[in-house]
Design an enzyme around this catalytic site. Structure first.
Site, PDB file in Angstrom:
ATOM      1  CG  HIS A 525       1.148   9.695   6.047  1.00 25.79           C
ATOM      2  ND1 HIS A 525       1.814  10.083   7.187  1.00 25.79           N
ATOM      3  CD2 HIS A 525       1.756   8.577   5.617  1.00 25.79           C
ATOM      4  CE1 HIS A 525       2.803   9.229   7.439  1.00 25.79           C
ATOM      5  NE2 HIS A 525       2.797   8.315   6.499  1.00 25.79           N
ATOM      6  CG  HIS A 571       4.164   7.049   9.994  1.00 26.02           C
ATOM      7  ND1 HIS A 571       5.183   7.099   9.080  1.00 26.02           N
ATOM      8  CD2 HIS A 571       4.587   7.743  11.070  1.00 26.02           C
ATOM      9  CE1 HIS A 571       6.190   7.787   9.603  1.00 26.02           C
ATOM     10  NE2 HIS A 571       5.860   8.186  10.802  1.00 26.02           N
TER      11      HIS A 571
HETATM   12  C1  FAD Z   1       5.656   6.018  -0.526  1.00 25.10           C
HETATM   13  C2  FAD Z   1       4.701   5.891   0.638  1.00 25.10           C
HETATM   14  C3  FAD Z   1       5.219   5.775   1.921  1.00 25.10           C
HETATM   15  C4  FAD Z   1       4.342   5.631   3.005  1.00 25.10           C
HETATM   16  N1  FAD Z   1       4.872   5.335   4.228  1.00 25.10           N
HETATM   17  C5  FAD Z   1       4.031   4.960   5.219  1.00 25.10           C
HETATM   18  C6  FAD Z   1       4.544   4.435   6.436  1.00 25.10           C
HETATM   19  O1  FAD Z   1       5.765   4.249   6.619  1.00 25.10           O
HETATM   20  N2  FAD Z   1       3.660   4.091   7.407  1.00 25.10           N
HETATM   21  C7  FAD Z   1       2.321   4.278   7.251  1.00 25.10           C
HETATM   22  O2  FAD Z   1       1.567   4.008   8.179  1.00 25.10           O
HETATM   23  N3  FAD Z   1       1.799   4.762   6.104  1.00 25.10           N
HETATM   24  C8  FAD Z   1       2.625   5.068   5.081  1.00 25.10           C
HETATM   25  N4  FAD Z   1       2.107   5.496   3.902  1.00 25.10           N
HETATM   26  C9  FAD Z   1       0.643   5.736   3.810  1.00 25.10           C
HETATM   27  C10 FAD Z   1      -0.180   4.457   3.750  1.00 25.10           C
HETATM   28  O3  FAD Z   1       0.468   3.506   2.939  1.00 25.10           O
HETATM   29  C11 FAD Z   1      -1.577   4.810   3.210  1.00 25.10           C
HETATM   30  O4  FAD Z   1      -2.211   5.694   4.111  1.00 25.10           O
HETATM   31  C12 FAD Z   1      -2.500   3.611   3.048  1.00 25.10           C
HETATM   32  O5  FAD Z   1      -1.835   2.542   2.453  1.00 25.10           O
HETATM   33  C13 FAD Z   1      -3.712   4.015   2.207  1.00 25.10           C
HETATM   34  O6  FAD Z   1      -4.560   2.911   2.031  1.00 25.10           O
HETATM   35  P1  FAD Z   1      -5.833   3.017   1.063  1.00 25.10           P
HETATM   36  O7  FAD Z   1      -6.524   1.723   1.154  1.00 25.10           O
HETATM   37  O8  FAD Z   1      -6.583   4.248   1.375  1.00 25.10           O
HETATM   38  O9  FAD Z   1      -5.231   3.229  -0.406  1.00 25.10           O
HETATM   39  P2  FAD Z   1      -4.232   2.322  -1.262  1.00 25.10           P
HETATM   40  O10 FAD Z   1      -3.530   1.345  -0.394  1.00 25.10           O
HETATM   41  O11 FAD Z   1      -3.401   3.245  -2.058  1.00 25.10           O
HETATM   42  O12 FAD Z   1      -5.185   1.476  -2.210  1.00 25.10           O
HETATM   43  C14 FAD Z   1      -5.889   1.992  -3.307  1.00 25.10           C
HETATM   44  C15 FAD Z   1      -5.922   0.918  -4.386  1.00 25.10           C
HETATM   45  O13 FAD Z   1      -6.893   1.268  -5.353  1.00 25.10           O
HETATM   46  C16 FAD Z   1      -6.352   1.046  -6.637  1.00 25.10           C
HETATM   47  N5  FAD Z   1      -7.053   1.919  -7.578  1.00 25.10           N
HETATM   48  C17 FAD Z   1      -7.012   3.266  -7.619  1.00 25.10           C
HETATM   49  N6  FAD Z   1      -7.775   3.727  -8.628  1.00 25.10           N
HETATM   50  C18 FAD Z   1      -8.323   2.635  -9.229  1.00 25.10           C
HETATM   51  C19 FAD Z   1      -9.201   2.456 -10.336  1.00 25.10           C
HETATM   52  N7  FAD Z   1      -9.670   3.495 -11.054  1.00 25.10           N
HETATM   53  N8  FAD Z   1      -9.554   1.196 -10.681  1.00 25.10           N
HETATM   54  C20 FAD Z   1      -9.090   0.127  -9.974  1.00 25.10           C
HETATM   55  N9  FAD Z   1      -8.247   0.247  -8.930  1.00 25.10           N
HETATM   56  C21 FAD Z   1      -7.871   1.489  -8.565  1.00 25.10           C
HETATM   57  C22 FAD Z   1      -4.882   1.355  -6.476  1.00 25.10           C
HETATM   58  O14 FAD Z   1      -4.092   0.833  -7.512  1.00 25.10           O
HETATM   59  C23 FAD Z   1      -4.593   0.766  -5.111  1.00 25.10           C
HETATM   60  O15 FAD Z   1      -4.242  -0.590  -5.180  1.00 25.10           O
HETATM   61  C24 FAD Z   1       2.944   5.672   2.796  1.00 25.10           C
HETATM   62  C25 FAD Z   1       2.430   5.788   1.499  1.00 25.10           C
HETATM   63  C26 FAD Z   1       3.295   5.883   0.421  1.00 25.10           C
HETATM   64  C27 FAD Z   1       2.724   5.956  -0.962  1.00 25.10           C
END
Ligand code: FAD
Length: 634
Positions: A525, A571
C-alpha cells in the site's frame, strides 16, 4: 482505440495525456473523455488485461504476483527485517495495481479524510466531500450464494458507480466465530476486549470493527479501473486512445510561462535504448504512474531534490521520493481441526479444477471471492500511547491495527505451505506506521532500471511495539472466552499455534520481535512519494498543491497514491479511486469543462473476458511466467 505500438497512434498531439492506465489513471482518462470535444491519450507501460485468469478470478489474486502483469520490483535491504529485501508487486497491466491487488474494498475513516483536509487546508479532501466522490465509484452487488448473510448485514455506504463490489460468496469456518466473538467482546466490561467491535460496514466513515471483507468482485469476477472505467470509455468513445507496452521515459520541458517551466511533452520508448517518440498535450499532462513510477519519472525528468539530482535538476522539488509509507504485515498460524480449509485447494489440482469449472459455469463458488472473508480494524489500547509515543493515527476514531482472518495457511517466501495439515492464519497489519522510507534513482539510470525502493519496514520502536501488540491482540481474540464460551475452541476447531509462530506465541516480547524481523512483509500500500503540501508550511513541504498541480512547473498534475501526505488506515485502493474522482473534477474545472457528474456514466457491465476453461494454474506456484522486465524477483 487501443494501440500496442506508439508508432501507430494517429497523432502526437492530444488535449490531455495520462501517464499510466492504473487505478487512478484509468478513472481520470475515462472522466476527461466524457467531454467528447477533448482528445485523451493514455500511455501504459504494461500489457492488456483481457483474458488473464489471474486477474479475473478473485481467488487467484496471489497468483498474479511475479508474472508478466507485475513490475516485480524488490526493496533495498531492510534493516528492520534482518537485512532482507522484500518483493514489491505493482500492476504492469491495464488497471494497474487494481488488476493484481487482493480486492479488499476499504475506504478508511472520517478522521483520515478530515485530517487530509486540515493538513492541506482544502476542505474538499474532507469526509463530507470525499464521501460523495466515493459514491461515484462503487456499487454493492449482494452475494448470490451465501445464505448466512442476512439483509441487515449488507453494507449501505457504496453508491452507484461502475466498480462492482460484493460480499463473500461462500461461508468459511472462521467467519461466524469472528463475528460472535466481536459481538461479545464489544459489550464486555474489559476495556482491552471492548476494542474489538462488530460492524456491518467498514466504509461508512467509522472504520473500526470486525466484519465482512467487501471486495471488488461483484458478480464473481474482479472489477478493476480498467473493466469499470477504461474499457467502457474505449468501447463507446472515439476521443480516447490508449497505448500499451510503452513506457514514459521522461517528461520534457515544452516551453516557459514567464519564469515557470512548462511540462506538457512526454517522451516514450518501448525498450531500453529503443526509438523515442514525443507526445504533447495542449492542456495538461497527468502523471498517474503510482507511488513508485511517478517518483521515478519525476526524478528522471530533473524534477526532484537538487541535493540528489545535482546538475540534472530542472526544478528543485525536495520532497519527490520522500515521505514513502507502507503498512507492515505479519502472518500468524494455528492448526485447526477441520478439513474444509483452503489448504487442500492449494495442494490438489483436481479440487482446483472442480472449483474453476464452477466459477466458469456460475461465477460462484470458492474462487468467486478473494481468499479473505473477514477482517477487522481496531485501536491500540489507550495505555499504549505515552507523551514519548503519541498516537500517529489520523484521529481518535481511526484504527491503528488490523487483523485479517484466513481459512488456511498464508504461504510466503519465509513460511512455505506445509505439505500436510489444516490451518487458520491471522494476518496482523500495522495501519498507522511511523516508519518513513523513500524512492530514489541512482545516477545514469533510466526507466528500464528499477528505482531504489526503501520502505524502512519496522524502522521505528513504535512500529515494532505496535506489531507486538497486534500479535498479542490476535492471540487474545482467539484465546478469550466470554460467558464461558470461546468461539474458536468450543468445538475443538482451533488447536495450537503452528510452525515458526509457535515459539513466538508462547515467548517474550523479544521472541515476538525476532519472529517479526524474520517474517514480516508489507501489504503493498505505498503512498506519499509526491505528497500534497501542508497549509502550515505554505505548501513548501509538498510536491503538488491541494489541486494536485506540480509546484514550480506549469501543465503537469499528479493523480495517484503518491499524492497522499499520510497513509490511509485502510487498504488503499478505495482512497485512490476516490482521489481520482475528485481530481477529475478539479482538472475539468481548471480547464473550463463541465464537471460534477454524479451519475454513473459507465453503467455498462464490465466486458466479459471469459475464454473456454484452460487447465487450472498451480496455486502453489507464484512464478508462472516471469515479467520480461526481469527485475530479479528474489
Ligand atoms: C499485490 C497487491 C495487493 C494489494 N491489495 C490491496 C487490497 O486488497 N485492497 C486495497 O485497497 N489495496 C490493495 N493494494 C493497493 C492498491 O492496489 C494500490 O494502492 C492502488 O491500486 C494504487 O493505485 P495507483 O493509481 O496509485 O497506482 P497503480 O494502480 O499501480 O497504477 C500505476 C500505473 O502506471 C503504470 N506505469 C508506471 N510507470 C510507468 C511508465 N514509466 N510509463 C507508463 N506507465 C507506467 C503502471 O504500469 C500502472 O499501470 C494492493 C496492491 C498490490 C500490488
Amino acid at each position: 482505440a487501443l494501440f500496442t505500438d506508439p508508432a501507430d497512434l494517429p497523432s502526437t498531439n492530444y488535449d490531455f495525456i495520462v501517464i499510466g492506465a492504473g487505478t487512478a489513471g484509468s478513472v481520470v482518462a475515462s472522466r476527461l473523455s466524457e467531454d467528447l470535444t477533448k482528445k485523451v491519450l493514455v500511455i501504459e507501460a504494461g500489457v492488456d488485461d483481457t483474458g488473464n485468469l489471474n486477474v479475473e478470478v478473485p481467488f487467484f489474486a496471489p497468483l498474479a504476483l511475479g508474472t508478466a502483469v507485475d513490475w516485480n520490483y524488490t526493496t533495498v535491504a531492510q534493516p528492520g527485517l534482518n537485512g532482507r529485501s522484500i518483493t514489491v508487486p505493482r500492476g504492469y497491466v491495464l488497471g494497474g495495481s487494481s488488476a493484481i491487488n487482493f480486492l479488499g474494498w476499504t475506504l478508511g475513516s472520517q478522521d483520515y479524510y478530515n485530517k487530509l483536509a486540515s493538513i492541506t487546508g482544502d476542505s474538499g479532501w474532507g469526509w463530507a466531500s470525499m464521501q460523495g466522490f466515493f459514491k461515484r465509484v462503487s456499487t454493492l452487488v449482494p452475494p448470490t450464494d451465501n445464505p448466512t448473510i442476512t439483509p441487515d448485514e449488507i453494507p449501505t455506504s457504496n453508491g452507484n458507480g461502475p466498480l462492482h463490489v460484493n460480499l463473500p460468496n461462500v461461508d468459511l469456518e472462521p467467519d461466524q466465530r469472528v463475528f460472535a466473538s466481536a459481538k461479545s467482546f464489544q459489550s464486555s466490561s474489559d476495556s482491552n476486549l471492548k476494542r474489538f467491535k462488530y460492524t456491518t460496514d467498514q466504509n461508512n466513515g467509522n472504520a473500526i470493527g470486525f466484519g465482512y471483507n467487501q471486495v471488488n468482485a461483484g458478480g464473481g469476477s474482479r472489477t478493476t479501473s480498467a473493466t469499470a472505467y477504461l474499457h467502457p470509455a474505449l468501447n463507446s468513445r472515439n476521443n480516447i486512445d490508449v497505448v500499451i507496452n510503452t513506457r514514459v521515459t521522461r517528461l520534457v520541458k515544452s516551453g516557459d510561462a514567464g519564469s515557470v517551466p512548462v511540462f506538457k511533452s512526454v517522451e516514450v520508448a518501448t525498450s531500453k535504448g529503443g526509438a523515442k517518440t514525443t507526445f504533447t498535450a495542449s492542456k495538461e499532462v497527468i502523471l498517474s504512474a503510482g507511488t513508485i513510477g511517478t517518483a521515478q519519472i519525476l526524478l528522471l525528468s530533473g524534477i526532484g531534490p537538487q541535493a540528489d539530482l545535482g546538475s540534472k535538476t530542472i526544478v528543485n522539488a525536495p520532497q519527490v521520493g520522500k515521505n514513502v509509507r507502507d503498512h507492515p504485515l505479519l502472518s500468524l498460524f494455528w492448526s485447526v481441526n477441520s478439513n474444509r480449509t483452503y489448504d487442500d485447494f492449494l495442494r490438489d489440482s483436481s479440487l482446483q479444477n472442480t472449483a474453476l469449472n464452477e466459477w466458469f459455469a456460475t461465477k460462484g463458488g470458492i474462487f468467486s471471492a478473494s481468499p479473505v472473508n473477514v477482517l477487522g480494524f481496531m485501536r491500540l489500547p489507550q495505555t499504549f500511547f505515552t507523551p514519548a509515543r503519541p498516537d500517529p493515527a489520523s484521529g481518535p476514531n481511526a484504527p491503528n491495527t488490523e487483523l485479517i482472518f484466513v481459512d488456511g495457511f498464508v504461504p510466503s517466501d519465509t513460511n512455505p505451505l506445509p505439505a500436510t495439515g489444516h490451518f487458520m492464519s491471522i494476518i496482523c497489519v500495522l495501519l498507522s506506521p511511523t516508519s518513513v522510507g523513500s524512492i530514489k534513482i541512482s545516477s545514469n539510470t533510466d526507466i528500464f532500471t528499477q528505482p531504489l525502493i526503501d520502505y524502512n519496514v519496522l524502522g521505528t520502536d513504535f512500529d515494532t511495539q505496535a506489531m507486538v501488540q497486534a500479535m498479542k491482540d490476535a492471540q487474545t481474540y482467539v484465546g478469550t472466552s466470554v460467558g464461558g464460551v470461546n468461539q474458536f475452541t468450543k468445538d475443538g476447531y482451533l488447536q495450537d499455534p503452528f510452525g515458526s509462530f509457535a515459539p513466538a506465541a508462547s515467548g517474550s516480547d523479544a521472541d515476538k520481535i525476532a519472529f517479526m524481523r524474520a517474517h514480516a512483509d508489507t501489504i503493498h500500500h505505498p503512498v506519499g512519494s509526491a505528497r500534497m503540501g501542508s497549509a502550515a508550511s505554505g505548501g513548501s513541504d509538498g510536491v503538488v498543491d491541494s489541486r494536485l498541480r506540480v509546484k514550480g512547473v506549469s501543465g503537469l498534475r499528479i493523480v495517484d497514491a503518491s499524492v497522499l501526505p499520510i497513509i490511509p488506515e485502510a487498504h488503499t485502493q478505495a482512497a485512490v479511486y476516490t482521489v481520482a474522482e475528485r481530481a477529475s473534477d478539479l482538472i475539468k474545472q481548471d480547464n473550463g469543462m463541465s464537471s460534477g457528474s454524479t451519475t454513473n456514466s459507465h453503467a455498462s457491465a464490465p466486458p466479459a473476458h471469459s475464454p473456454p476453461p484452460p487447465p487450472p494454474p498451480h496455486l502453489g506456484n507464484q512464478h508462472n511466467g516471469p515479467n520480461p522486465n526481469g527485475h530479479g524477483h528474489h
